[in-house]
Design an enzyme around this catalytic site. Sequence first.
Site, mmCIF file in Angstrom:
data_model
loop_
_atom_site.group_PDB
_atom_site.id
_atom_site.type_symbol
_atom_site.label_atom_id
_atom_site.label_comp_id
_atom_site.label_asym_id
_atom_site.label_seq_id
_atom_site.Cartn_x
_atom_site.Cartn_y
_atom_site.Cartn_z
ATOM 1 N N SER A 1 0.832 -1.193 0.000
ATOM 2 C CA SER A 1 0.000 0.000 0.000
ATOM 3 C C SER A 1 0.875 1.254 0.000
ATOM 4 O O SER A 1 2.034 1.230 0.415
ATOM 5 C CB SER A 1 -0.925 0.016 1.217
ATOM 6 O OG SER A 1 -0.197 0.324 2.385
ATOM 7 N N LYS B 1 0.305 -0.667 15.742
ATOM 8 C CA LYS B 1 -1.010 -1.004 16.270
ATOM 9 C C LYS B 1 -1.596 -2.244 15.598
ATOM 10 O O LYS B 1 -2.572 -2.795 16.082
ATOM 11 C CB LYS B 1 -1.965 0.178 16.151
ATOM 12 C CG LYS B 1 -2.542 0.442 14.777
ATOM 13 C CD LYS B 1 -3.587 1.555 14.867
ATOM 14 C CE LYS B 1 -4.275 1.781 13.530
ATOM 15 N NZ LYS B 1 -5.295 2.844 13.603
ATOM 16 N N ASP B 2 -0.990 -2.688 14.481
ATOM 17 C CA ASP B 2 -1.472 -3.898 13.817
ATOM 18 C C ASP B 2 -0.914 -5.175 14.447
ATOM 19 O O ASP B 2 -1.390 -6.270 14.140
ATOM 20 C CB ASP B 2 -1.081 -3.895 12.334
ATOM 21 C CG ASP B 2 -1.893 -2.914 11.515
ATOM 22 O OD1 ASP B 2 -2.973 -2.497 11.981
ATOM 23 O OD2 ASP B 2 -1.452 -2.556 10.400
ATOM 24 N N SER C 1 -13.381 1.400 12.314
ATOM 25 C CA SER C 1 -12.880 1.045 13.639
ATOM 26 C C SER C 1 -14.000 1.008 14.671
ATOM 27 O O SER C 1 -14.640 2.041 14.930
ATOM 28 C CB SER C 1 -11.833 2.083 14.075
ATOM 29 O OG SER C 1 -11.617 2.058 15.461
ATOM 30 N N ARG D 1 -13.540 0.958 17.776
ATOM 31 C CA ARG D 1 -13.087 1.880 18.819
ATOM 32 C C ARG D 1 -13.550 3.303 18.516
ATOM 33 O O ARG D 1 -14.090 4.003 19.390
ATOM 34 C CB ARG D 1 -11.554 1.839 18.907
ATOM 35 C CG ARG D 1 -10.952 2.934 19.787
ATOM 36 C CD ARG D 1 -9.430 2.981 19.640
ATOM 37 N NE ARG D 1 -9.002 3.230 18.277
ATOM 38 C CZ ARG D 1 -8.933 4.435 17.720
ATOM 39 N NH1 ARG D 1 -9.265 5.507 18.410
ATOM 40 N NH2 ARG D 1 -8.506 4.580 16.476
ATOM 41 N N ARG D 2 -13.331 3.747 17.288
ATOM 42 C CA ARG D 2 -13.755 5.098 16.921
ATOM 43 C C ARG D 2 -15.270 5.231 16.951
ATOM 44 O O ARG D 2 -15.817 6.229 17.439
ATOM 45 C CB ARG D 2 -13.220 5.457 15.535
ATOM 46 C CG ARG D 2 -11.706 5.662 15.503
ATOM 47 C CD ARG D 2 -11.200 5.894 14.094
ATOM 48 N NE ARG D 2 -9.746 6.113 14.089
ATOM 49 C CZ ARG D 2 -8.930 5.630 13.173
ATOM 50 N NH1 ARG D 2 -9.402 4.881 12.178
ATOM 51 N NH2 ARG D 2 -7.637 5.880 13.236
ATOM 52 N N ARG E 1 -14.056 0.769 4.403
ATOM 53 C CA ARG E 1 -12.708 0.233 4.244
ATOM 54 C C ARG E 1 -12.072 0.924 3.065
ATOM 55 O O ARG E 1 -12.720 1.669 2.339
ATOM 56 C CB ARG E 1 -12.740 -1.280 4.023
ATOM 57 C CG ARG E 1 -12.904 -2.080 5.304
ATOM 58 C CD ARG E 1 -12.360 -3.492 5.138
ATOM 59 N NE ARG E 1 -10.913 -3.481 4.966
ATOM 60 C CZ ARG E 1 -10.221 -4.566 4.644
ATOM 61 N NH1 ARG E 1 -10.846 -5.718 4.430
ATOM 62 N NH2 ARG E 1 -8.913 -4.500 4.518
ATOM 63 N N ASN F 1 -8.094 2.430 1.151
ATOM 64 C CA ASN F 1 -6.906 3.207 1.468
ATOM 65 C C ASN F 1 -7.283 4.653 1.764
ATOM 66 O O ASN F 1 -8.459 5.037 1.728
ATOM 67 C CB ASN F 1 -5.871 3.100 0.341
ATOM 68 C CG ASN F 1 -6.401 3.635 -0.978
ATOM 69 O OD1 ASN F 1 -7.253 4.515 -1.022
ATOM 70 N ND2 ASN F 1 -5.893 3.093 -2.069
ATOM 71 N N ARG G 1 -10.946 6.665 1.219
ATOM 72 C CA ARG G 1 -11.738 7.180 2.330
ATOM 73 C C ARG G 1 -11.972 8.690 2.205
ATOM 74 O O ARG G 1 -13.076 9.172 2.465
ATOM 75 C CB ARG G 1 -11.047 6.845 3.659
ATOM 76 C CG ARG G 1 -10.925 5.354 3.895
ATOM 77 C CD ARG G 1 -10.350 5.030 5.251
ATOM 78 N NE ARG G 1 -10.046 3.605 5.373
ATOM 79 C CZ ARG G 1 -9.963 2.950 6.516
ATOM 80 N NH1 ARG G 1 -10.162 3.583 7.655
ATOM 81 N NH2 ARG G 1 -9.668 1.668 6.534
ATOM 82 N N CYS H 1 -6.564 -5.782 18.107
ATOM 83 C CA CYS H 1 -6.415 -4.415 17.622
ATOM 84 C C CYS H 1 -7.717 -3.859 17.056
ATOM 85 O O CYS H 1 -7.812 -2.658 16.797
ATOM 86 C CB CYS H 1 -5.313 -4.346 16.566
ATOM 87 S SG CYS H 1 -5.699 -5.204 15.028
#
Length: 331
Positions: free
Chosen positions: A12, A80-81, A126, A128-129, A146, A148, A152, A239
């Site tokens: 990516s 974080k991954d 996410s 979390r978000r 989802r 890149n 987004r 994660c």
Amino acid sequence: MTAPLRLGTRRSALALAQSGHVADAVRAATGRDVELVEVTTLGDVSREALTALGGTGVFVSALRESLLAGEVDFAVHSLKDLPTAAPDGIALAAVPVREDPRDALVARDGLTLGELPAGSRVGTGSPRRAAQLAALGLGLETVPIRGNVDTRLRLVTDAQVDAVVLARAGLSRLGRLDAVTETLDPLQMLPAPGQGALAVECRADDAATAALLAVLDDPVTRAAVLAERALLAALEAGCAAPVGALGEVAEGDDGPEVYLRGVVAAPDGAAVRLSATGSLADAEALGRRLAADLFEAGAAELMPERPSGSGADPMPSGPIPPTTQPGERVP
């Protein structure tokens, strides 16, 4: 002539930018040449949601397999991954200086989070978000997305959503900070454990490469993310779980210390948020202590069913012994 060091990276744009930055740092610090070796991961080729793919590790396993097979000499990941369980045969050689770990809003018409009208559609992949947005009580609708960074951002410019939330670090590394309409205060939204940091891994028995890469390690960043990931491991969460954490190092009465904040949030907006402070040397213990405090405050009731065996040692705490675009995850 010394052969170039082979750096394993995802394909990516963001991963290549991160790996290119590390490659430049290695060249500058050691004088060794570095060549990038592109590796395709499950997260790159699948369009399923990260939670459906298992979340933790979908961008990591293929790189680690290439490393263990001797196809590359070291690999760079968004920290974080990384799964919290320590991998066999692989050492965390360096955690370079961290980018800004906060989340960022990219909204239509230059709006901030507080200026978005109730009912506005905010895209995020996410949990979390999404959970922390719900906890703010602004009446926003979260939309799973989802893709890149450019994909987004295009959702906003094409008016498919009113805003998206991304990691500020990823936008910075891609030179896209001009798109940010607000950098979110951690009081509003705590980032993912390890967000904004990179992990540089090599084989545990490759003492020469480990020694070369050690010059990139930043002890302050390592202590902060160690505390964050120890919290995540103690919560036995991956994660993709609705867990936020941020460790910040500041000077205390007895020297530098880590101030660690953590949150566990549910999709309906219920959340438990606590903080704790500890020394750099006890960063891992600090994370585990804050996790215990979160459990005591009711965090377990807000989390999805926790997988067994995910709470292994998150990262080595001491010195290292001598020895495709659709799935881009924004670090």
